[in-house]
Design an enzyme around this catalytic site. Structure first.
Site, PDB file in Angstrom:
ATOM      1  N   HIS A  62       0.119  13.418 -41.888  1.00 16.10           N
ATOM      2  CA  HIS A  62       0.191  12.362 -42.532  1.00 16.10           C
ATOM      3  C   HIS A  62       1.637  11.823 -42.665  1.00 16.10           C
ATOM      4  CE1 HIS A  62      -3.400  14.281 -44.980  1.00 16.10           C
ATOM      5  NE2 HIS A  62      -3.947  12.837 -44.547  1.00 16.10           N
ATOM      6  N   VAL A 201      -0.521  17.884 -36.028  1.00 17.55           N
ATOM      7  CA  VAL A 201       0.639  18.753 -36.559  1.00 17.55           C
ATOM      8  C   VAL A 201       0.450  20.384 -36.971  1.00 17.55           C
ATOM      9  CG1 VAL A 201       2.634  18.588 -38.399  1.00 17.55           C
ATOM     10  CG2 VAL A 201       1.653  16.556 -36.995  1.00 17.55           C
TER      11      VAL A 201
END
Length: 309
Positions: A62, A201
Site C-alpha cells: 500500500h 509488491v
C-alpha cells in the site's frame, strides 16, 4: 518469467514537508464536509489530487502506492474503508484485519496529505439506491466466484473518485481483474480520473503482499511461497512455447500437492480477461486464486506467448 519486483515502500519513506514534523500535517477526515473542504481548497489553488483507495491493514505494498501517487500529484488522499458491498454473505467481512492507529501512523510517515475514513452510512446513506453493474472484464473468475463483488468495487470506487475529485487514482496490479474492471468503468462512464497500475509488491520469497496474509499461520505462510514459484515457472514455460493446456494442468497439480485448493488457474487476454485463444501469441496474463487453509490468495504474472511452432 518473473515479474519486476517493486522495492518495499520503506525505500521511499523520507522526512519532508508531509512528514509528522514537517510544515504540512496529515488531515484525518471521516465525513464528506471535511473531505470536500480540503479538496475544494486544493482545487482552488490549482493543485493536482491523487487517490489511493484501500481497505486498511496497510503494508509496504500500500505504501508503495502512496509513493507512486506522490509522483503524479501534489496532494495524496488515502481512503480506508472496508467496503461491505464487495463481501458476500459467506465471506470474511467481520474477520478482515483492521488497524486504524497503525494505518494512520504509516500514512503519516509515507507523506499522505489526507486520510479519509468514512463509515458505511457516509458512503451508503439511508435511502441510497444506485449501484454500478460492470460486465466485460468483471465476468468470470472473481466475478463468478464472488457474485456481486465487482458491483461493490465499481460502486465504491466511483463514489470515492467523485468525492475526492481525484485527477489520478493508483491501484496495485496484484488484483489484476479488479484493475481492469476499474479501468473499464472509468472509460465507460467518462470519469475524469487517470488510473495507474503499480506492479505487484512482493515479499522476499515472492509472495504478493496482501492484508489477508496476516491470517496465515506460520506454517501456511512458509507454504504460501509455492504459489508465486509455480506461477513463475509456468510463465517461463509458456513464454518458451510449451502448450498451455498441459502446462496449466501440471501447475494446478503441483499447487494441490503443496496444500493449495485452486479455485482457478487460467491464461487470459490481459484486458478483457477472456480465456486465451488456442494458438494465440503475444502478451497474456496468468491469473490464479487458491485457498491455503481458510485464506484465499490471488496472484497474476505477465506472459508473452511466442508464435506457434
Amino acid at each position: 518469467m518473473m515479474p519486476r519486483r517493486v522495492a518495499p515502500a520503506r525505500a521511499w519513506r523520507q522526512e519532508g514537508p508531509c512528514s509528522i514534523e514537517g510544515e504540512r500535517r496529515m488531515r484525518i477526515e471521516r465525513d464528506l464536509a471535511g473531505l470536500s473542504g480540503a479538496v475544494g481548497d486544493w482545487r482552488r489553488d490549482g493543485q493536482r489530487i491523487a487517490l489511493v483507495p484501500t481497505m486498511g491493514a496497510l503494508h509496504d505494498g500500500h505504501l508503495a502506492l502512496v509513493a507512486e501517487a506522490r509522483r503524479h500529484a501534489s496532494r495524496v488522499v488515502v481512503s480506508i474503508f472496508v467496503n461491505p458491498l464487495q463481501f458476500g454473505p459467506q465471506e470474511d467481512l467481520d474477520r478482515y484485519p483492521r488497524d486504524e492507529a497503525g494505518d494512520l501512523e504509516k500514512l503519516r510517515r509515507a507523506g499522505c496529505d489526507l486520510a479519509f475514513l468514512p463509515t458505511p452510512p457516509v458512503l451508503y446513506p439511508q435511502g441510497e439506491a444506485t449501484r454500478i453493474e460492470p460486465s466485460g472484464p468483471a465476468e468470470g473468475w472473481e466475478g463468478a466466484a464472488r457474485p456481486g463483488h465487482f458491483r461493490g468495487v465499481a460502486t465504491v470506487c466511483t463514489k470515492l473518485f467523485l468525492m475526492c475529485r481525484a485527477d489520478v487514482a493508483v491501484f496495485g496490479e496484484k488484483d489484476w481483474q479488479q484493475l481492469q474492471v476499474i479501468r473499464r468503468t472509468v472509460a465507460d462512464l467518462h470519469l475524469p480520473v487517470a488510473i495507474i497500475g503499480l506492479p505487484t509488491v512482493r515479499d522476499a520469497d515472492g509472495l504478493a503482499m496482501s492484508s489477508r496474509n496476516q491470517r496465515l499461520s506460520p506454517a501456511e505462510r512458509a507454504a504460501a511461497a509455492l504459489l508465486p514459484a509455480v506461477l513463475g515457472r509456468l510463465a517461463e514455460a509458456l513464454s518458451a512455447g510449451e502448450p498451455p493446456a498441459p502446462a496449466l494442468a501440471a501447475a494446478q497439480d503441483e499447487l494441490r500437492r503443496g496444500g493449495f485448493a485452486p479455485d482457478y488457474l487460467a491464461l487470459v487476454e490481459p484486458h478483457s480477461l477472456r480465456p486465451w485463444p488456442q494458438g494465440g501469441q503475444g502478451p497474456a496474463r496468468l491469473i490464479v486464486a487458491a485457498r491455503l487453509g481458510d485464506v484465499r490468495l490471488l496472484d497474476n504474472f505477465p506472459v508473452s506467448l511466442p508464435p506457434p511452432g
